[in-house]
Design a protein around this motif. Structure first.
Motif, PDB file in Angstrom:
ATOM      1  N   PRO A  40      61.965  10.094 111.839  1.00  0.00           N
ATOM      2  CA  PRO A  40      62.648   9.590 110.653  1.00  0.00           C
ATOM      3  C   PRO A  40      62.299  10.340 109.376  1.00  0.00           C
ATOM      4  CG  PRO A  40      60.782   8.198 111.147  1.00  0.00           C
ATOM      5  CD  PRO A  40      60.885   9.199 112.274  1.00  0.00           C
ATOM      6  N   SER A  41      63.210  10.244 108.412  1.00  0.00           N
ATOM      7  CA  SER A  41      62.925  10.628 107.031  1.00  0.00           C
ATOM      8  C   SER A  41      62.501   9.345 106.332  1.00  0.00           C
ATOM      9  CB  SER A  41      64.174  11.192 106.361  1.00  0.00           C
ATOM     10  OG  SER A  41      64.630  12.331 107.047  1.00  0.00           O
ATOM     11  N   ILE A  42      61.410   9.404 105.566  1.00  0.00           N
ATOM     12  CA  ILE A  42      60.887   8.206 104.912  1.00  0.00           C
ATOM     13  C   ILE A  42      61.127   8.330 103.411  1.00  0.00           C
ATOM     14  CG2 ILE A  42      58.858   6.745 104.581  1.00  0.00           C
ATOM     15  CD1 ILE A  42      57.684   8.099 107.120  1.00  0.00           C
ATOM     16  N   PHE A  43      61.701   7.276 102.833  1.00  0.00           N
ATOM     17  CA  PHE A  43      62.015   7.257 101.412  1.00  0.00           C
ATOM     18  C   PHE A  43      61.328   6.063 100.765  1.00  0.00           C
ATOM     19  CE2 PHE A  43      65.516   9.348 103.538  1.00  0.00           C
ATOM     20  CZ  PHE A  43      65.769  10.453 102.731  1.00  0.00           C
ATOM     21  N   GLU A  44      61.126   6.155  99.436  1.00  0.00           N
ATOM     22  CA  GLU A  44      60.617   5.008  98.685  1.00  0.00           C
ATOM     23  C   GLU A  44      61.614   4.670  97.596  1.00  0.00           C
ATOM     24  OE1 GLU A  44      56.729   6.242  97.489  1.00  0.00           O
ATOM     25  OE2 GLU A  44      57.449   7.779  96.137  1.00  0.00           O
ATOM     26  N   ASP A  45      61.788   3.360  97.381  1.00  0.00           N
ATOM     27  CA  ASP A  45      62.706   2.882  96.351  1.00  0.00           C
ATOM     28  C   ASP A  45      61.999   2.883  95.002  1.00  0.00           C
ATOM     29  OD1 ASP A  45      64.690   2.413  98.254  1.00  0.00           O
ATOM     30  OD2 ASP A  45      63.965   0.388  98.668  1.00  0.00           O
ATOM     31  N   GLY A  46      62.787   2.904  93.970  1.00  0.00           N
ATOM     32  CA  GLY A  46      62.275   2.862  92.609  1.00  0.00           C
ATOM     33  C   GLY A  46      63.463   3.005  91.685  1.00  0.00           C
ATOM     34  N   PRO A  47      63.256   3.545  90.490  1.00  0.00           N
ATOM     35  CA  PRO A  47      64.412   3.806  89.625  1.00  0.00           C
ATOM     36  C   PRO A  47      65.450   4.681  90.335  1.00  0.00           C
ATOM     37  CG  PRO A  47      62.357   4.177  88.437  1.00  0.00           C
ATOM     38  CD  PRO A  47      61.996   3.914  89.867  1.00  0.00           C
ATOM     39  N   MET A  48      64.942   5.529  91.233  1.00  0.00           N
ATOM     40  CA  MET A  48      65.822   6.305  92.116  1.00  0.00           C
ATOM     41  C   MET A  48      65.138   6.428  93.476  1.00  0.00           C
ATOM     42  SD  MET A  48      65.367  10.029  90.336  1.00  0.00           S
ATOM     43  CE  MET A  48      65.812  11.056  91.693  1.00  0.00           C
TER      44      MET A  48
ATOM     45  N   MET B 172      63.358   3.904 106.123  1.00  0.00           N
ATOM     46  CA  MET B 172      63.283   4.991 107.102  1.00  0.00           C
ATOM     47  C   MET B 172      64.687   5.246 107.619  1.00  0.00           C
ATOM     48  SD  MET B 172      59.987   4.393 109.507  1.00  0.00           S
ATOM     49  CE  MET B 172      58.340   4.435 108.876  1.00  0.00           C
ATOM     50  N   THR B 173      65.029   6.514 107.695  1.00  0.00           N
ATOM     51  CA  THR B 173      66.325   6.908 108.218  1.00  0.00           C
ATOM     52  C   THR B 173      66.101   7.748 109.465  1.00  0.00           C
ATOM     53  OG1 THR B 173      67.234   6.916 105.985  1.00  0.00           O
ATOM     54  CG2 THR B 173      68.496   8.071 107.665  1.00  0.00           C
ATOM     55  N   PHE B 174      66.529   7.207 110.619  1.00  0.00           N
ATOM     56  CA  PHE B 174      66.337   7.871 111.914  1.00  0.00           C
ATOM     57  C   PHE B 174      67.613   8.606 112.298  1.00  0.00           C
ATOM     58  CE2 PHE B 174      63.544   4.251 111.824  1.00  0.00           C
ATOM     59  CZ  PHE B 174      62.390   4.663 112.473  1.00  0.00           C
ATOM     60  N   PRO B 175      67.548   9.905 112.567  1.00  0.00           N
ATOM     61  CA  PRO B 175      68.742  10.593 113.068  1.00  0.00           C
ATOM     62  C   PRO B 175      68.976  10.248 114.540  1.00  0.00           C
ATOM     63  CG  PRO B 175      66.914  12.125 112.942  1.00  0.00           C
ATOM     64  CD  PRO B 175      66.416  10.818 112.389  1.00  0.00           C
TER      65      PRO B 175
ATOM     66  N   ILE C  63      70.304   5.783 111.750  1.00  0.00           N
ATOM     67  CA  ILE C  63      70.012   4.356 111.724  1.00  0.00           C
ATOM     68  C   ILE C  63      68.993   4.164 110.612  1.00  0.00           C
ATOM     69  CG2 ILE C  63      68.919   2.447 112.942  1.00  0.00           C
ATOM     70  CD1 ILE C  63      70.009   3.587 115.523  1.00  0.00           C
ATOM     71  N   GLN C  64      69.243   3.194 109.744  1.00  0.00           N
ATOM     72  CA  GLN C  64      68.373   2.988 108.591  1.00  0.00           C
ATOM     73  C   GLN C  64      67.672   1.641 108.677  1.00  0.00           C
ATOM     74  OE1 GLN C  64      69.833   4.293 104.750  1.00  0.00           O
ATOM     75  NE2 GLN C  64      69.158   2.362 103.865  1.00  0.00           N
ATOM     76  N   ALA C  65      66.379   1.654 108.370  1.00  0.00           N
ATOM     77  CA  ALA C  65      65.586   0.422 108.331  1.00  0.00           C
ATOM     78  C   ALA C  65      64.943   0.321 106.954  1.00  0.00           C
ATOM     79  CB  ALA C  65      64.503   0.456 109.407  1.00  0.00           C
ATOM     80  N   GLN C  66      64.957  -0.885 106.361  1.00  0.00           N
ATOM     81  CA  GLN C  66      64.358  -1.100 105.043  1.00  0.00           C
ATOM     82  C   GLN C  66      63.233  -2.111 105.155  1.00  0.00           C
ATOM     83  OE1 GLN C  66      68.327  -0.918 102.453  1.00  0.00           O
ATOM     84  NE2 GLN C  66      66.412  -0.621 101.376  1.00  0.00           N
ATOM     85  N   PHE C  67      62.131  -1.856 104.444  1.00  0.00           N
ATOM     86  CA  PHE C  67      60.995  -2.770 104.416  1.00  0.00           C
ATOM     87  C   PHE C  67      60.280  -2.558 103.092  1.00  0.00           C
ATOM     88  CE2 PHE C  67      60.068   1.171 106.474  1.00  0.00           C
ATOM     89  CZ  PHE C  67      58.889   1.602 105.889  1.00  0.00           C
ATOM     90  N   ASP C  68      59.858  -3.662 102.488  1.00  0.00           N
ATOM     91  CA  ASP C  68      59.211  -3.625 101.169  1.00  0.00           C
ATOM     92  C   ASP C  68      60.010  -2.720 100.236  1.00  0.00           C
ATOM     93  OD1 ASP C  68      57.283  -5.378 102.084  1.00  0.00           O
ATOM     94  OD2 ASP C  68      55.927  -3.797 102.709  1.00  0.00           O
TER      95      ASP C  68
END
Length: 201
Positions: free
Chosen positions: A86-94, A65-68, A56-61
């Motif tokens: 969850p695994s936490i990711f940040e957006d950017g160029p990638m 966060m990707t929850f298995p 399950i994926q949640a996006q903010f700012d």
């Protein structure tokens, strides 16, 4: 008290106090997931979680966060869906894993707890950015312990990827088992909670 009673008055009082203790009756909301949406959706999610990697994926700012979703069996052998750490990711160029920048570098330790020449500046669930102190050469691989203040030691295994422009070395983490990965993700989640309290409130 009657002689044929099964419990003494003290035992009855203890059971009553346990039953009425509000701390014992609070469910851990973060460890369970109620799926409302009909039996078909619940059955589909259960089948997918049993055979594939379901998230399950949640996006903010600029983060996500990707929850298995995990299948767990309780003491009554009933199977439930539960959200994992969850695994936490940040957006950017990638999109890349969220990195925790440590206020002070932390030395990686050997099995005996002795610090070595590798010092962690940044950590994510996928990698670390290390400073090499002394005259040591950066190792191609390492298997050491990450021991941040106030937390249980976490085993980490890394493979050298590259040197950055500041002279620090990026290592890709390849944890030995799911428990080690889970412990590192739990630490990162706790630090993310401190860095972004508005998200976790």
């Amino acid at each position: 008290m009657q002689h044929d009673a099964l419990l003494t008055q003290d035992e009855l009082d203890f059971i009553q106090s346990m039953h009425h203790n509000p701390q014992l009756n609070v469910r851990d909301a973060s460890s369970s997931l109620m799926v409302n949406g009909g039996a078909q959706i619940r059955d589909l999610l259960t089948r997918l979680a049993a055979h594939d990697h379901v998230t399950i994926q949640a996006q903010f700012d600029n983060q996500q966060m990707t929850f298995p979703l995990q299948l767990v069996e309780d003491e009554f052998h009933a199977v439930h869906l539960r959200l994992g750490v969850p695994s936490i990711f940040e957006d950017g160029p990638m999109v890349r894993p969220w990195r925790l920048m440590l206020e002070e570098p932390v030395a990686l330790e050997n099995i005996k707890g002795q610090p070595g020449s590798l010092w962690v500046h940044e950590v994510s669930f996928k990698g670390v950015l290390l400073e090499i102190r002394g005259r040591a050469k950066p190792p191609k691989t390492f298997a050491l312990w990450f021991s941040p203040t106030g937390y249980e030691r976490i085993p980490v295994r890394g493979t050298l990827e590259r040197e950055n422009t500041q002279g620090l070395f990026a290592y890709r983490l390849n944890q030995g088992n799911a428990d080690e990965t889970e412990r590192l993700r739990q630490f990162i989640l706790q630090q993310h909670r401190l860095a972004h309290p508005e998200v976790h409130a």
